[in-house]
Design an enzyme around this catalytic site. Structure first.
Site, short mmCIF file in Angstrom:
data_model
loop_
_atom_site.label_atom_id
_atom_site.label_comp_id
_atom_site.label_asym_id
_atom_site.label_seq_id
_atom_site.Cartn_x
_atom_site.Cartn_y
_atom_site.Cartn_z
N HIS A 172 0.86 -1.21 0.00
CA HIS A 172 0.00 0.00 0.00
C HIS A 172 0.89 1.25 0.00
O HIS A 172 0.90 2.03 0.96
CB HIS A 172 -0.88 -0.05 1.25
CG HIS A 172 -2.08 0.85 1.23
ND1 HIS A 172 -2.01 2.20 1.00
CD2 HIS A 172 -3.39 0.57 1.42
CE1 HIS A 172 -3.23 2.71 1.07
NE2 HIS A 172 -4.08 1.75 1.30
N GLU A 275 -0.66 1.14 -5.67
CA GLU A 275 -0.44 -0.08 -4.89
C GLU A 275 -0.46 -1.32 -5.77
O GLU A 275 -1.50 -1.66 -6.34
CB GLU A 275 -1.52 -0.18 -3.82
CG GLU A 275 -1.69 1.11 -3.03
CD GLU A 275 -3.03 1.20 -2.32
OE1 GLU A 275 -3.55 0.16 -1.87
OE2 GLU A 275 -3.57 2.32 -2.22
#
Ligand code: TA6
Length: 303
Positions: A172, A275
């Protein structure tokens, strides 16, 4: 958890390259300095917090000045690891968003001086590391972090049990940008995406991605190289990933940022989350005894 910094330094410290220090909230951090780069990694969450090549004025990563460093909480910024599920609890049991390894301690299993330019850290998350009791699949999860001219992450899930299991996962990454309005993301042109802000409706990306409002999208069938062009910082960030078919683009913009206690109201202008991962339908099945690795390389290119 009581972590002995002195012991970590004596077991895993690397003279002149790698040191364990007491970081924010008392969390043990790994501080790396080699000929190419400086980096900071939190053992709690197995999270890279900072990566700044010596010739770069700005970090690769955004780390929220209001991030919370407390057990059971996720640290806002850097590169949280989402595993074994990405997003909300897939079973609706109210388990934490993005799984349970970004809010637990990992173990240090190895550090290596690869050269004067490159340092490697291997962290592990085992069944015994988790407080989560509802995900009862025997596994080990290894995160190899190589810090050099570029940042390389390799996340390997090993199914140590007798039954198949499935995961979703992602890096992330909160990428620092000069100003969100001067950012373009290249490599997603023509891809379909699920728009999480519009009932998950499937849409098609027309041209390069620019961000002028809140975005939260899961792109499918993505290329393995994405480029974040930042004309304000006059640099491009290249992400090269392997073993993933999906990527997320997220920026909370003002309204959502205001609801987030660990993010300043205007911080959204200075990062974009891009991500690489196995998300939604890119569900990964791992057979007993098998392993699966997701990798991502982050490289700052100068204009
Ligand atoms: O990756 C995008 C996303 O899943 C968004 O939906 C957004 O909520 C974000 O992650 C942050 O999630 P968090 O649980 O860290 O607040």
């Amino acid at each position: 958890m009581n972590v002995d910094i002195e012991q970590l330094n004596s077991d895993f410290g690397r003279p002149s390259q790698l040191e364990f220090i007491e970081g924010e909230g008392g969390f043990p951090f790994i501080s790396i300095t080699n000929r190419q780069t400086k980096a900071l990694i939190s053992i709690y969450a197995g999270q890279v917090l900072s990566f700044q090549p010596v010739n770069e004025a700005e970090d690769l990563l955004f780390l929220s000045p209001q991030a919370v460093y407390a057990e059971s909480k996720a640290i806002r910024g850097g590169i949280p690891v989402c595993w074994p599920w990405f997003g909300p609890d897939p079973k609706g049991l109210q388990r934490p968003n993005h799984g349970f390894v970004r809010n637990n301690y990992w173990l240090v299993v190895a550090t290596e001086t690869l050269s004067d330019d490159e340092t490697k850290v291997t962290l592990m998350f085992k069944e015994s590391s988790k407080k989560e009791r509802t995900w009862q699949k025997p596994f080990t999860l290894t995160l190899e972090i190589t810090v050099g001219a570029t940042l390389n992450l390799k996340l390997t899930t090993h199914n140590t049990g007798d039954n198949v299991f499935s995961i979703t996962q992602a890096f992330h990454s909160y990428l620092r940008v000069g100003h969100i309005k001067h950012v373009q993301i290249l490599g997603l042109e023509g891809c379909d995406y699920f728009d999480k802000l519009d009932q998950g409706i499937q849409k098609s990306q027309d041209g390069v991605v620019t961000v002028t409002e809140e975005v939260d999208r899961i792109y499918t069938d993505v290329e393995n190289t994405l480029l974040i062009v930042d004309s304000a910082l006059k640099r491009r960030i290249q992400i090269t990933s392997t073993s993933n078919k999906t990527a997320v683009v997220w920026n909370p913009w003002l309204k959502t940022s205001k609801k987030m206690a660990d993010l300043g109201n205007t911080d959204y202008k200075h990062f974009i989350c891009v991500e690489a991962g196995n998300i939604a339908f890119d569900l990964i099945q791992i057979l007993p005894g098998d392993q699966y690795s997701l990798s991502a390389n982050f490289n700052i290119l100068r204009e």
